[in-house]
Motif scaffolding. Structure first.
Motif, mmCIF file in Angstrom:
data_model
loop_
_atom_site.group_PDB
_atom_site.id
_atom_site.type_symbol
_atom_site.label_atom_id
_atom_site.label_comp_id
_atom_site.label_asym_id
_atom_site.label_seq_id
_atom_site.Cartn_x
_atom_site.Cartn_y
_atom_site.Cartn_z
ATOM 1 N N TYR A 6 0.827 -1.211 0.000
ATOM 2 C CA TYR A 6 0.000 0.000 0.000
ATOM 3 C C TYR A 6 0.862 1.262 0.000
ATOM 4 O O TYR A 6 0.389 2.346 0.311
ATOM 5 C CB TYR A 6 -0.949 -0.002 1.204
ATOM 6 C CG TYR A 6 -2.073 -0.995 1.031
ATOM 7 C CD1 TYR A 6 -3.221 -0.646 0.335
ATOM 8 C CD2 TYR A 6 -1.966 -2.280 1.522
ATOM 9 C CE1 TYR A 6 -4.245 -1.555 0.139
ATOM 10 C CE2 TYR A 6 -2.978 -3.206 1.343
ATOM 11 C CZ TYR A 6 -4.121 -2.835 0.648
ATOM 12 O OH TYR A 6 -5.129 -3.737 0.450
ATOM 13 N N ASN A 7 2.155 1.093 -0.299
ATOM 14 C CA ASN A 7 3.084 2.218 -0.380
ATOM 15 C C ASN A 7 3.059 3.040 0.908
ATOM 16 O O ASN A 7 3.051 4.261 0.890
ATOM 17 C CB ASN A 7 2.766 3.106 -1.589
ATOM 18 C CG ASN A 7 3.943 3.992 -1.957
ATOM 19 O OD1 ASN A 7 5.072 3.533 -1.987
ATOM 20 N ND2 ASN A 7 3.684 5.257 -2.227
ATOM 21 N N PHE A 8 3.026 2.350 2.042
ATOM 22 C CA PHE A 8 2.939 3.013 3.339
ATOM 23 C C PHE A 8 4.126 2.583 4.200
ATOM 24 O O PHE A 8 4.193 1.456 4.682
ATOM 25 C CB PHE A 8 1.618 2.643 4.031
ATOM 26 C CG PHE A 8 1.437 3.314 5.360
ATOM 27 C CD1 PHE A 8 1.073 4.646 5.431
ATOM 28 C CD2 PHE A 8 1.630 2.611 6.538
ATOM 29 C CE1 PHE A 8 0.901 5.273 6.657
ATOM 30 C CE2 PHE A 8 1.467 3.225 7.768
ATOM 31 C CZ PHE A 8 1.100 4.562 7.823
ATOM 32 N N ASP A 9 5.086 3.470 4.357
ATOM 33 C CA ASP A 9 6.240 3.215 5.211
ATOM 34 C C ASP A 9 6.788 4.553 5.705
ATOM 35 O O ASP A 9 7.895 4.955 5.351
ATOM 36 C CB ASP A 9 7.307 2.440 4.425
ATOM 37 C CG ASP A 9 8.469 2.015 5.298
ATOM 38 O OD1 ASP A 9 8.274 1.884 6.524
ATOM 39 O OD2 ASP A 9 9.573 1.814 4.760
ATOM 40 N N PRO A 10 6.016 5.269 6.533
ATOM 41 C CA PRO A 10 6.423 6.629 6.921
ATOM 42 C C PRO A 10 7.702 6.666 7.750
ATOM 43 O O PRO A 10 8.418 7.664 7.727
ATOM 44 C CB PRO A 10 5.227 7.145 7.732
ATOM 45 C CG PRO A 10 4.506 5.918 8.183
ATOM 46 C CD PRO A 10 4.731 4.887 7.128
ATOM 47 N N LEU A 11 8.027 5.593 8.475
ATOM 48 C CA LEU A 11 9.236 5.581 9.307
ATOM 49 C C LEU A 11 10.423 4.925 8.603
ATOM 50 O O LEU A 11 11.471 4.743 9.205
ATOM 51 C CB LEU A 11 8.951 4.857 10.628
ATOM 52 C CG LEU A 11 7.861 5.478 11.488
ATOM 53 C CD1 LEU A 11 7.638 4.647 12.741
ATOM 54 C CD2 LEU A 11 8.211 6.916 11.854
ATOM 55 N N ASN A 12 10.251 4.552 7.359
ATOM 56 C CA ASN A 12 11.304 3.918 6.561
ATOM 57 C C ASN A 12 11.865 2.663 7.238
ATOM 58 O O ASN A 12 13.065 2.417 7.245
ATOM 59 C CB ASN A 12 12.427 4.919 6.277
ATOM 60 C CG ASN A 12 13.319 4.461 5.141
ATOM 61 O OD1 ASN A 12 12.867 3.764 4.233
ATOM 62 N ND2 ASN A 12 14.583 4.833 5.182
ATOM 63 N N LEU A 13 10.977 1.864 7.819
ATOM 64 C CA LEU A 13 11.391 0.640 8.489
ATOM 65 C C LEU A 13 11.678 -0.488 7.500
ATOM 66 O O LEU A 13 12.367 -1.444 7.840
ATOM 67 C CB LEU A 13 10.304 0.184 9.476
ATOM 68 C CG LEU A 13 10.026 1.146 10.623
ATOM 69 C CD1 LEU A 13 8.881 0.624 11.471
ATOM 70 C CD2 LEU A 13 11.267 1.349 11.471
ATOM 71 N N TYR A 14 11.140 -0.361 6.309
ATOM 72 C CA TYR A 14 11.284 -1.425 5.314
ATOM 73 C C TYR A 14 12.737 -1.634 4.916
ATOM 74 O O TYR A 14 13.123 -2.714 4.498
ATOM 75 C CB TYR A 14 10.425 -1.091 4.104
ATOM 76 C CG TYR A 14 10.138 -2.241 3.173
ATOM 77 C CD1 TYR A 14 10.013 -3.542 3.658
ATOM 78 C CD2 TYR A 14 9.982 -2.033 1.822
ATOM 79 C CE1 TYR A 14 9.740 -4.593 2.811
ATOM 80 C CE2 TYR A 14 9.697 -3.078 0.963
ATOM 81 C CZ TYR A 14 9.580 -4.357 1.464
ATOM 82 O OH TYR A 14 9.304 -5.401 0.614
#
Length: 199
Positions: free
Chosen positions: A56-64
């Motif tokens: 869902y293109n959701f990674d606001p904290l850049n944890l990926y």
């Protein structure tokens, strides 16, 4: 786990129905034009062109990219998410089995679900212990020793309480000695209890 009343049943059905509908409507959308979608397309170029599920293109904290900014690290995190989900499913199944076997709610006697002083006391003790002691690196046994910061804190604490300072007392904790003292104390209590019963 503890059953449903009509209101909680319909609320549960509504929440899961809404989530299922959302997943159904978004499952076949195009994602390769988004930031994470382009990364997935590049990562999986030799496998297939459809990216990964649940993007869902959701990674606001850049944890990926927290353990590495490459395809191998991202695959590792996706596998971890699956294994954590399976562990959670096994855990909740264990809760259900326990309630079915005992007939009591799993939260009935848990310090995490009822107001009590035990949990805050354990947290305070853990935090206080870590302010003074550190784990001594050893391959043969577990041993804690007074850290240099802990030694300074201990000296300040002693001075604040009006006790004489004992520099150089930062030896490691001897758990065998503590266990022996505790065993002797419990034994003496048992002997006193038996004497009191005989009297």
């Amino acid at each position: 786990l503890n059953g449903f009343n009509p209101l909680s049943f319909f609320a549960t059905v509504a929440v899961f129905g809404a989530l299922g509908y959302f997943e159904f409507k978004t499952s076949l959308r195009r994602v390769d034009d988004k930031e994470l979608g382009m990364i997935h397309k590049e990562d999986m170029a030799e496998i297939w062109k459809w990216g990964v599920p649940g993007d869902y293109n959701f990674d606001p904290l850049n944890l990926y990219s927290s353990i590495g900014d490459d395809a191998y690290a991202r695959k590792g995190l996706r596998d971890l998410e699956i294994s954590h989900g399976r562990s959670a499913m096994l855990g909740i199944t264990g809760f259900v089995a326990w309630e079915a076997l005992t007939g009591h709610p799993i939260v009935e006697n848990s310090m995490f679900f009822h107001p009590n002083a035990l949990l805050p006391a354990l947290v305070a003790g853990y935090v206080a212990f870590n302010q003074f002691y550190e784990l001594d690196d050893s391959d043969t046994f577990i041993r804690f020793k007074l850290s240099s910061e802990g030694e300074a804190r201990m000296e300040n604490l002693k001075l604040g309480m009006g006790q004489p300072s004992n520099q150089g007392s930062g030896d490691a904790i001897d758990f065998a000695e503590i266990a022996e003292k505790a065993t002797n104390f419990v034994s003496s209590l048992g002997e006193k209890y038996e004497q009191a019963q005989k009297a």
